[in-house]
Design a protein around this motif. Structure first.
Motif, PDB file in Angstrom:
ATOM      1  N   GLU A 276       0.845  -1.188   0.000  1.00  0.00           N
ATOM      2  CA  GLU A 276       0.000   0.000   0.000  1.00  0.00           C
ATOM      3  C   GLU A 276       0.881   1.239   0.000  1.00  0.00           C
ATOM      4  O   GLU A 276       1.693   1.428   0.907  1.00  0.00           O
ATOM      5  CB  GLU A 276      -0.906   0.009   1.232  1.00  0.00           C
ATOM      6  N   PRO A 277       0.754   2.102  -1.008  1.00  0.00           N
ATOM      7  CA  PRO A 277       1.590   3.313  -1.058  1.00  0.00           C
ATOM      8  C   PRO A 277       1.465   4.135   0.224  1.00  0.00           C
ATOM      9  O   PRO A 277       0.366   4.375   0.721  1.00  0.00           O
ATOM     10  CB  PRO A 277       1.013   4.061  -2.265  1.00  0.00           C
ATOM     11  N   GLY A 278       2.616   4.520   0.756  1.00  0.00           N
ATOM     12  CA  GLY A 278       2.612   5.352   1.949  1.00  0.00           C
ATOM     13  C   GLY A 278       2.343   4.609   3.246  1.00  0.00           C
ATOM     14  O   GLY A 278       2.181   5.240   4.297  1.00  0.00           O
ATOM     15  N   LYS A 279       2.284   3.277   3.182  1.00  0.00           N
ATOM     16  CA  LYS A 279       2.007   2.509   4.396  1.00  0.00           C
ATOM     17  C   LYS A 279       3.104   2.742   5.435  1.00  0.00           C
ATOM     18  O   LYS A 279       4.290   2.764   5.106  1.00  0.00           O
ATOM     19  CB  LYS A 279       1.910   1.022   4.057  1.00  0.00           C
ATOM     20  N   ARG A 280       2.712   2.909   6.687  1.00  0.00           N
ATOM     21  CA  ARG A 280       3.672   3.106   7.773  1.00  0.00           C
ATOM     22  C   ARG A 280       4.259   1.772   8.187  1.00  0.00           C
ATOM     23  O   ARG A 280       3.568   0.768   8.276  1.00  0.00           O
ATOM     24  CB  ARG A 280       2.953   3.754   8.967  1.00  0.00           C
ATOM     25  N   ALA A 281       5.568   1.742   8.443  1.00  0.00           N
ATOM     26  CA  ALA A 281       6.209   0.522   8.913  1.00  0.00           C
ATOM     27  C   ALA A 281       5.674   0.152  10.287  1.00  0.00           C
ATOM     28  O   ALA A 281       5.579   1.000  11.178  1.00  0.00           O
ATOM     29  CB  ALA A 281       7.725   0.713   8.985  1.00  0.00           C
TER      30      ALA A 281
ATOM     31  N   PRO B  28       3.786  -6.376  14.034  1.00  0.00           N
ATOM     32  CA  PRO B  28       3.827  -7.325  12.908  1.00  0.00           C
ATOM     33  C   PRO B  28       4.565  -6.754  11.706  1.00  0.00           C
ATOM     34  O   PRO B  28       4.518  -5.546  11.447  1.00  0.00           O
ATOM     35  CB  PRO B  28       2.342  -7.535  12.587  1.00  0.00           C
ATOM     36  N   PRO B  29       5.271  -7.608  10.961  1.00  0.00           N
ATOM     37  CA  PRO B  29       5.907  -7.151   9.726  1.00  0.00           C
ATOM     38  C   PRO B  29       4.858  -6.733   8.704  1.00  0.00           C
ATOM     39  O   PRO B  29       3.714  -7.201   8.753  1.00  0.00           O
ATOM     40  CB  PRO B  29       6.696  -8.378   9.253  1.00  0.00           C
ATOM     41  N   ASN B  30       5.233  -5.851   7.808  1.00  0.00           N
ATOM     42  CA  ASN B  30       4.315  -5.498   6.729  1.00  0.00           C
ATOM     43  C   ASN B  30       5.112  -5.190   5.458  1.00  0.00           C
ATOM     44  O   ASN B  30       6.336  -5.212   5.450  1.00  0.00           O
ATOM     45  CB  ASN B  30       3.395  -4.337   7.124  1.00  0.00           C
ATOM     46  N   TYR B  31       4.383  -4.920   4.384  1.00  0.00           N
ATOM     47  CA  TYR B  31       5.002  -4.773   3.066  1.00  0.00           C
ATOM     48  C   TYR B  31       4.703  -3.372   2.536  1.00  0.00           C
ATOM     49  O   TYR B  31       3.541  -2.999   2.375  1.00  0.00           O
ATOM     50  CB  TYR B  31       4.463  -5.854   2.126  1.00  0.00           C
ATOM     51  N   ARG B  32       5.781  -2.624   2.295  1.00  0.00           N
ATOM     52  CA  ARG B  32       5.629  -1.216   1.925  1.00  0.00           C
ATOM     53  C   ARG B  32       6.136  -0.905   0.522  1.00  0.00           C
ATOM     54  O   ARG B  32       5.542  -0.108  -0.196  1.00  0.00           O
ATOM     55  CB  ARG B  32       6.361  -0.343   2.959  1.00  0.00           C
TER      56      ARG B  32
END
Length: 408
Positions: A10-15, A371-375
């Motif tokens: 997701e564009p701009g997603k926060r880590a 949790p890890p996420n995908y940026r």
């Protein structure tokens, strides 16, 4: 197979991961380093992948829809921003050091002498950022006589004993058909960086972290295979007998193969009862762990003969009822259509800005609070050069002059 809908990027997603707020400067190539830095990126770190004008060579390894964006590159380079600099020029190296000044971690996978020649030795880097974590994974220890010996996965598999352990039916040593040394050392390097960051959080002190591939894989192999060597006497027998049994392999059934394993006395009692070999549980040769280790070939051989009498699914049903640990033998193709992996969302599809619909594997590590996420989808070479350089103080015109021309 169709995976659950929804683009994970997701564009701009926060880590959200435990390393959110940490910046990593990544000078690695091939497999070991990119695996390490992708893990750090998944965990929230801002990973700046610094590439040469020719880019990471893995961009050109394997199938691709467009040049420089191969499948081999795509699967291990998400959650990174790509900057292209010519580090062989004074201006390119200075730009790198400007980025280093803003970073928490610096990682490379070069031989020590190559890092020194390039101007990115530990001493040079900490001169610009004294509290940085400086991490590397050379083939051999940098304080030993092989400090600059070249090393790739195959070389390390041979040197540490893995190829010998994996001999074929004719007795020829074989490499494992996966880059196990690179990937395992990449995981070790990522965890070591995390530990060094934890120490710095408590003490305020950065440090040098080194994960030599040879010694790391040697320890990996010898955890079980040092065997009598642990006692230090002459002519010690090395090698864990159960691992070396020719019968330790997936067992043939009437229509395929099955994996089944027992470890302790209770589990062996269940397993032998389930396959109608209950009398063997009382046989002195197999009555306890020490006895079983001395006669493991006979025990595995008897089990192998018995498993030929039913189909895989018949045995799976029996073993499930008897609480015996078992599982299928999947092919790589099977994994792509596995119901369990579909249910847990291990494979995720996404739309890459230039490469179209792609599939990636999820990071399996879970944190309840972070949790890890995908940026960032795997970047094109130099995609973020201007963004990063301007972020460390360069004016637009000055940053543009640092971008290498395509023919350099």
């Amino acid at each position: 197979m169709q995976w659950p809908a929804g683009d994970p990027f997701e564009p701009g997603k926060r880590a959200t991961g435990p390393l959110a707020g940490i910046r990593v400067v990544d000078l690695t190539i091939n497999v070991l380093g990119p695996v390490c830095t992708q893990i750090l990126g998944d965990m929230g770190a801002d990973v700046i992948k610094v590439e040469t004008p020719n880019g990471d060579q893995n961009r050109h390894n394997g199938p691709a829809r467009h040049p420089g964006m191969s499948a081999f590159y795509l699967i291990m380079n998400r959650n990174k921003r790509s900057v292209v600099l010519d580090l062989k020029t004074a201006d390119g190296l200075e730009a790198l050091m400007r980025i280093v000044e803003t970073a928490d971690v610096f990682i490379h996978s070069m031989r020590p002498s190559a890092a020194e020649r390039l101007g990115v030795s530990y001493e040079k880097v900490i001169a610009r950022n004294p509290n940085i974590i400086y991490a590397s994974a050379p083939g051999f220890r940098s304080d030993g006589p092989k400090r600059d010996a070249p090393a790739f996965d195959d070389i390390i598999q041979g040197a540490c004993g893995l190829a010998d352990l994996n001999r074929d039916n004719e007795g020829h040593p074989r490499y494992f058909p996966t880059v196990i040394a690179d990937k395992l050392c990449g995981y070790v390097l990522a965890s070591s960086v995390g530990m060094a960051l934890f120490h710095r959080e408590r003490s305020g002190v950065g440090q040098k972290v080194e994960v030599p591939m040879y010694e790391t894989m040697l320890q990996f192999c010898l955890f079980e295979h040092l065997w009598e060597g642990a006692f230090g006497h002459a002519n010690a027998k090395v090698g864990y007998s159960r691992m070396l049994s020719p019968y330790r392999r997936p067992y043939r059934t009437k229509d395929g193969y099955i994996c089944v394993l027992a470890i302790n006395d209770l589990q062996w009692s269940r397993l032998l009862g389930a396959v109608n070999l209950k009398d063997l549980a009382a046989d002195p040769r197999f009555a306890n762990m020490a006895a079983r280790m001395q006669h493991i070939d006979q025990l595995y051989g008897a089990l192998a003969d018995q498993l030929l009498t039913k189909t895989t699914e018949e045995w799976m049903e029996i073993f499930r009822e008897q609480d015996v640990t078992c599982g299928p033998v999947n092919t790589l193709a099977d994994l792509m259509t596995d119901d369990y992996l579909a249910a847990t969302g291990f494979f995720k599809s996404y739309i890459h800005p230039t490469e179209g619909e792609l599939v990636m594997t999820s990071n399996p590590i879970g944190f309840s609070a972070t949790p890890p996420n995908y940026r960032f989808a795997p970047p094109r070479a130099g995609e973020h050069t201007m963004e990063v350089l301007c972020g460390v103080g360069y004016e637009m015109d000055a940053a543009a002059r640092l971008v290498p021309s395509p023919d350099r």
